[in-house]
Scaffold this motif. Structure first.
Motif, short mmCIF file in Angstrom:
data_model
loop_
_atom_site.label_atom_id
_atom_site.label_comp_id
_atom_site.label_asym_id
_atom_site.label_seq_id
_atom_site.Cartn_x
_atom_site.Cartn_y
_atom_site.Cartn_z
N UNK A 285 0.83 -1.21 0.00
CA UNK A 285 0.00 0.00 0.00
C UNK A 285 0.86 1.25 0.00
N UNK A 286 1.97 1.22 0.75
CA UNK A 286 2.84 2.39 0.78
C UNK A 286 3.41 2.68 -0.61
N UNK A 287 3.77 1.64 -1.34
CA UNK A 287 4.32 1.84 -2.68
C UNK A 287 3.26 2.35 -3.65
N UNK A 288 2.07 1.74 -3.61
CA UNK A 288 1.01 2.11 -4.54
C UNK A 288 0.46 3.50 -4.23
N UNK A 289 0.37 3.81 -2.94
CA UNK A 289 -0.23 5.08 -2.53
C UNK A 289 0.83 6.15 -2.26
N UNK A 290 2.02 5.93 -2.74
CA UNK A 290 3.09 6.88 -2.53
C UNK A 290 3.07 8.01 -3.54
N UNK A 291 4.16 8.16 -4.28
CA UNK A 291 4.28 9.25 -5.22
C UNK A 291 3.22 9.27 -6.31
N UNK A 292 2.78 8.11 -6.84
CA UNK A 292 1.73 8.16 -7.87
C UNK A 292 0.44 8.84 -7.37
N UNK A 293 0.00 8.49 -6.16
CA UNK A 293 -1.21 9.10 -5.62
C UNK A 293 -1.00 10.59 -5.36
N UNK A 294 0.17 10.94 -4.86
CA UNK A 294 0.49 12.34 -4.59
C UNK A 294 0.49 13.16 -5.88
N UNK A 295 1.10 12.59 -6.93
CA UNK A 295 1.14 13.28 -8.22
C UNK A 295 -0.26 13.47 -8.79
N UNK A 296 -1.11 12.45 -8.62
CA UNK A 296 -2.48 12.54 -9.11
C UNK A 296 -3.24 13.65 -8.39
N UNK A 297 -3.03 13.75 -7.07
CA UNK A 297 -3.69 14.79 -6.29
C UNK A 297 -3.21 16.18 -6.72
N UNK A 298 -1.91 16.32 -6.99
CA UNK A 298 -1.39 17.60 -7.47
C UNK A 298 -2.02 17.98 -8.80
N UNK A 299 -2.16 17.00 -9.67
CA UNK A 299 -2.73 17.25 -10.99
C UNK A 299 -4.18 17.72 -10.87
N UNK A 300 -4.97 17.02 -10.04
CA UNK A 300 -6.37 17.43 -9.84
C UNK A 300 -6.43 18.81 -9.20
N UNK A 301 -5.53 19.06 -8.26
CA UNK A 301 -5.49 20.38 -7.63
C UNK A 301 -5.21 21.48 -8.63
N UNK A 302 -4.32 21.20 -9.56
CA UNK A 302 -4.00 22.17 -10.62
C UNK A 302 -5.22 22.42 -11.50
N UNK A 303 -5.95 21.35 -11.83
CA UNK A 303 -7.11 21.48 -12.71
C UNK A 303 -8.23 22.28 -12.05
N UNK A 304 -8.56 21.96 -10.80
CA UNK A 304 -9.69 22.62 -10.15
C UNK A 304 -9.38 24.08 -9.82
N UNK A 305 -8.10 24.41 -9.74
CA UNK A 305 -7.73 25.79 -9.41
C UNK A 305 -7.43 26.62 -10.65
N UNK A 306 -7.60 26.03 -11.83
CA UNK A 306 -7.32 26.76 -13.07
C UNK A 306 -8.27 27.93 -13.22
N UNK A 307 -7.77 29.01 -13.80
CA UNK A 307 -8.60 30.19 -14.02
C UNK A 307 -9.61 29.92 -15.13
N UNK A 308 -10.85 30.30 -14.87
CA UNK A 308 -11.90 30.18 -15.89
C UNK A 308 -11.84 31.40 -16.82
N UNK A 309 -12.38 31.25 -18.01
CA UNK A 309 -12.33 32.32 -19.01
C UNK A 309 -12.99 33.60 -18.51
#
Length: 259
Positions: A221-245
């Protein structure tokens, strides 16, 4: 914050800031606002972006090399202990792997702090496990760091300074002017909560495995939920915080700290 608290401390390869100075010019370093802006730029410099302005998640977390540095020592420790039941041997194997990565970084003339961060984290995990005599305690320090990051990020949202807003705001050339816009504050707060949720999910899954003495499941679980999960959360965070037109463009000039 773009560093994963659950990894072995593998540093990002971004050695120089990639944040464009604000439109108003470089703030005066003698001014409190300039000092705050400079400090935030140093933090945000680890966030990589592509040519079209999108976050490069893989580069931000250290690229394929960063993934290996964060995963391999723990994987070696787990496999070595499962196959030999020798805690000292497993610990030494993990340290040797981490040390090899550090030596490569030092040979490439990277800063000693950057090169030795991952090794120090692995050594700490091994020392904790050897002191208790329990292989599962190799993962104990990760629980502590995750809990600390969760607390820090939650507090940052509650006081109106969401941590991903500070980091992403610099990358997007907003400075901290986004705090003047309630909608931008809400978006960065949501982005930060997404990262908090990812770290909390780790604890929700792994802590019960720890207390149940399920070492193989815990290590996996530590391997699977390590950096891959963290990177996915960063990506979603970037998307939801993107400026709208429809949102106005920030001038990138920071407001007064504490405003």
């Amino acid at each position: 914050m773009t560093h994963d608290p659950d990894t072995s401390g593998a540093p990002s390869p971004r050695d120089s800031p990639n944040v464009t100075p604000p439109a108003g010019g470089v703030p005066d370093r003698d001014d409190p606002r300039g000092q705050l802006d400079a400090a935030l730029r140093k933090v945000g410099s680890g966030t990589a972006v592509t040519e079209n302005g999108e976050i490069d998640v893989l580069a931000t977390v250290g690229g394929w090399r960063g993934l290996l540095e964060s995963v391999l020592p723990s994987a070696v420790f787990l496999v070595a202990f499962i196959t030999t039941q020798n805690l000292w041997g497993a610990g030494i194997a993990a340290v040797v792997v981490a040390a090899a990565f550090s030596v490569v970084r030092l040979l490439q003339r990277q800063s000693p702090i950057q090169a030795l961060a991952g090794l120090a984290a692995v050594v700490l995990c091994v020392v904790v496990a050897l002191n208790t005599g329990e292989a599962k305690d190799y993962y104990l320090w990760g629980f502590v760091t995750n809990a600390a990051y969760i607390a820090a990020m939650a507090v940052s949202v509650l006081v109106g300074w969401p941590l991903l807003g500070l980091v992403f705001g610099l990358v997007r050339n907003e400075g901290i002017a986004w705090r003047q816009d309630p909608q931008r504050r809400r978006r960065y707060a949501l982005a930060t909560w997404i990262l908090v949720a990812a770290l909390a999910l780790r604890l929700a899954v792994q802590v019960p495995l720890y207390f149940a003495d399920l070492l193989t499941a815990l290590g996996t679980a530590r391997l699977v939920m390590g950096l891959p999960l963290y990177a996915l959360a960063l990506w979603f965070g970037w998307l939801v915080s993107a400026r709208q037109d429809a949102e106005p463009v920030s001038e990138g000039r920071p407001d007064q700290p504490g405003a």
